[in-house]
Design a protein around this motif. Sequence first.
Motif, PDB file in Angstrom:
ATOM      1  N   GLY A 157       0.829  -1.198   0.000  1.00 19.78           N
ATOM      2  CA  GLY A 157       0.000   0.000   0.000  1.00 19.78           C
ATOM      3  C   GLY A 157       0.865   1.251   0.000  1.00 19.78           C
ATOM      4  N   HIS A 158       0.449   2.256  -0.760  1.00 24.01           N
ATOM      5  CA  HIS A 158       1.213   3.501  -0.885  1.00 24.01           C
ATOM      6  C   HIS A 158       0.278   4.706  -0.812  1.00 24.01           C
ATOM      7  N   THR A 159       0.877   5.883  -0.646  1.00 22.15           N
ATOM      8  CA  THR A 159       0.156   7.142  -0.770  1.00 22.15           C
ATOM      9  C   THR A 159       0.898   8.040  -1.747  1.00 22.15           C
ATOM     10  N   VAL A 160       0.192   9.032  -2.243  1.00 20.17           N
ATOM     11  CA  VAL A 160       0.791  10.136  -2.984  1.00 20.17           C
ATOM     12  C   VAL A 160       0.428  11.370  -2.166  1.00 20.17           C
ATOM     13  N   THR A 161       1.411  11.976  -1.523  1.00 21.44           N
ATOM     14  CA  THR A 161       1.157  13.072  -0.586  1.00 21.44           C
ATOM     15  C   THR A 161       2.139  14.210  -0.847  1.00 21.44           C
ATOM     16  N   ALA A 162       1.614  15.347  -1.271  1.00 19.64           N
ATOM     17  CA  ALA A 162       2.474  16.504  -1.524  1.00 19.64           C
ATOM     18  C   ALA A 162       3.090  17.002  -0.226  1.00 19.64           C
ATOM     19  N   TYR A 163       4.345  17.415  -0.307  1.00 21.41           N
ATOM     20  CA  TYR A 163       4.968  18.144   0.796  1.00 21.41           C
ATOM     21  C   TYR A 163       4.425  19.569   0.699  1.00 21.41           C
ATOM     22  N   GLU A 164       3.660  19.958   1.670  1.00 22.39           N
ATOM     23  CA  GLU A 164       2.965  21.241   1.613  1.00 22.39           C
ATOM     24  C   GLU A 164       3.912  22.431   1.417  1.00 22.39           C
ATOM     25  N   ASP A 165       5.102  22.350   2.012  1.00 23.62           N
ATOM     26  CA  ASP A 165       6.047  23.461   1.880  1.00 23.62           C
ATOM     27  C   ASP A 165       6.964  23.311   0.668  1.00 23.62           C
ATOM     28  N   ALA A 166       6.697  22.321  -0.190  1.00 25.74           N
ATOM     29  CA  ALA A 166       7.543  22.094  -1.366  1.00 25.74           C
ATOM     30  C   ALA A 166       6.720  22.067  -2.657  1.00 25.74           C
ATOM     31  N   ILE A 167       5.650  22.865  -2.677  1.00 28.05           N
ATOM     32  CA  ILE A 167       4.865  23.070  -3.890  1.00 28.05           C
ATOM     33  C   ILE A 167       4.725  24.585  -4.063  1.00 28.05           C
ATOM     34  N   PRO A 168       4.456  25.053  -5.280  1.00 30.41           N
ATOM     35  CA  PRO A 168       4.309  26.502  -5.465  1.00 30.41           C
ATOM     36  C   PRO A 168       3.247  27.086  -4.535  1.00 30.41           C
ATOM     37  N   GLU A 169       3.492  28.285  -4.071  1.00 29.68           N
ATOM     38  CA  GLU A 169       2.621  28.924  -3.087  1.00 29.68           C
ATOM     39  C   GLU A 169       1.171  29.026  -3.565  1.00 29.68           C
TER      40      GLU A 169
END
Length: 137
Positions: free
Chosen positions: A62-74
């Motif tokens: 099992g996996h997730t796809v989870t953005a790093y909130e501080d590593a995406i454009p503002e």
Amino acid sequence: MYRRRFLGRAGAAGVAVGSALALSGCLADPYDVGMTATGFVPDEVTVEVGDTVVWENTSVRGHTVTAYEDAIPEEAEYFASGGFENEAAAREAWSDFGGRLENGDRFSHAFSVPGRYDYVCIPHETGGMVGAVIVKE
């Protein structure tokens, strides 16, 4: 006698593999990023503004796809399998397997803001299962 048995089995196996390949090519939609037991493949993908990236769990884990909130454009919309509003919610939900993608499950996200988007598989983060989407204009 053994030669006939071998040829019969080899022929049947060839037909089965050929049929499976033909069916998989006709029935399966392509995905952009696969998830193996230990990583995203490819671990970095480049797309254009407006494109949608599709991840598919090609692993038995099992996996997730989870953005790093501080590593995406503002200005960008946050994304995570499970539809969470932010990284903290996605991490908290993981304690009950929230956002988990099983084998064959897919997650997709449309990217409307150019920039770099770093993301992670929460349960395999310590093993280095991270990836990036580069969005160009």
